[in-house]
Write a protein that holds these residues in place. Structure first.
Motif, PDB file in Angstrom:
ATOM      1  N   HIS A  13       0.822  -1.209   0.000  1.00  0.00           N
ATOM      2  CA  HIS A  13       0.000   0.000   0.000  1.00  0.00           C
ATOM      3  C   HIS A  13       0.856   1.259   0.000  1.00  0.00           C
ATOM      4  CE1 HIS A  13      -3.210  -2.804   1.081  1.00  0.00           C
ATOM      5  NE2 HIS A  13      -4.014  -1.891   0.561  1.00  0.00           N
ATOM      6  N   ALA A  17       0.942   4.211  -2.692  1.00  0.00           N
ATOM      7  CA  ALA A  17       0.754   5.612  -2.303  1.00  0.00           C
ATOM      8  C   ALA A  17       1.831   6.493  -2.928  1.00  0.00           C
ATOM      9  CB  ALA A  17       0.772   5.744  -0.787  1.00  0.00           C
ATOM     10  N   MET A  20       1.014   6.995  -6.565  1.00  0.00           N
ATOM     11  CA  MET A  20      -0.080   7.945  -6.762  1.00  0.00           C
ATOM     12  C   MET A  20       0.384   9.377  -6.508  1.00  0.00           C
ATOM     13  SD  MET A  20      -2.619   6.368  -7.953  1.00  0.00           S
ATOM     14  CE  MET A  20      -1.445   5.313  -8.789  1.00  0.00           C
ATOM     15  N   ARG A  25      -1.908  12.298  -7.780  1.00  0.00           N
ATOM     16  CA  ARG A  25      -3.206  11.833  -7.270  1.00  0.00           C
ATOM     17  C   ARG A  25      -3.145  11.841  -5.737  1.00  0.00           C
ATOM     18  NH1 ARG A  25      -6.240   8.726 -11.029  1.00  0.00           N
ATOM     19  NH2 ARG A  25      -7.861   9.198  -9.528  1.00  0.00           N
ATOM     20  N   TYR A  27      -5.181  12.545  -3.196  1.00  0.00           N
ATOM     21  CA  TYR A  27      -6.208  11.960  -2.341  1.00  0.00           C
ATOM     22  C   TYR A  27      -6.120  10.436  -2.353  1.00  0.00           C
ATOM     23  CZ  TYR A  27     -10.498  11.267   0.191  1.00  0.00           C
ATOM     24  OH  TYR A  27     -11.401  10.884   1.140  1.00  0.00           O
ATOM     25  N   LEU A  28      -5.901   9.867  -3.511  1.00  0.00           N
ATOM     26  CA  LEU A  28      -5.736   8.418  -3.595  1.00  0.00           C
ATOM     27  C   LEU A  28      -4.476   7.984  -2.842  1.00  0.00           C
ATOM     28  CD1 LEU A  28      -6.786   5.751  -4.574  1.00  0.00           C
ATOM     29  CD2 LEU A  28      -5.758   6.193  -6.796  1.00  0.00           C
ATOM     30  N   LEU A  31      -5.394   7.882   0.804  1.00  0.00           N
ATOM     31  CA  LEU A  31      -6.184   6.706   1.156  1.00  0.00           C
ATOM     32  C   LEU A  31      -5.326   5.444   1.228  1.00  0.00           C
ATOM     33  CD1 LEU A  31      -9.403   7.313  -0.963  1.00  0.00           C
ATOM     34  CD2 LEU A  31      -9.105   7.648   1.493  1.00  0.00           C
ATOM     35  N   LEU A  32      -4.434   5.286   0.283  1.00  0.00           N
ATOM     36  CA  LEU A  32      -3.535   4.122   0.299  1.00  0.00           C
ATOM     37  C   LEU A  32      -2.597   4.169   1.503  1.00  0.00           C
ATOM     38  CD1 LEU A  32      -2.855   4.036  -3.503  1.00  0.00           C
ATOM     39  CD2 LEU A  32      -3.852   2.149  -2.190  1.00  0.00           C
TER      40      LEU A  32
END
Length: 64
Positions: A13, A17, A20, A25, A27-28, A31-32
């Motif tokens: 993860h 992240a 991303m 990216r 926000y993604l 989240l990751l």
């Protein structure tokens, strides 16, 4: 290669992240990173992960 999401590790993860973040990216990435932190047993390491990928919606500035 398809993997079961339950088999993914905190490192998987965290790598995603970083990818991303590089792809702009945020926000993604956040989240990751949150999922990576959740899967990290050491609270200090989890806090460091969260600090490295802050929620981009909390520091957004509105412009007219």
């Amino acid at each position: 290669m398809t993997r079961d999401p339950a088999d993914l590790t905190a490192a998987d993860h965290l790598d995603a992240a970083r990818e991303m973040t590089a792809a702009n990216r945020p926000y993604l990435a956040h989240l990751l990173a949150e999922e990576a932190a959740r899967r990290t047993p050491d609270p200090a390491a989890a806090a460091g992960i969260r600090a490295s990928f802050p929620d981009p919606t909390t520091n957004r500035e509105e412009t007219d």
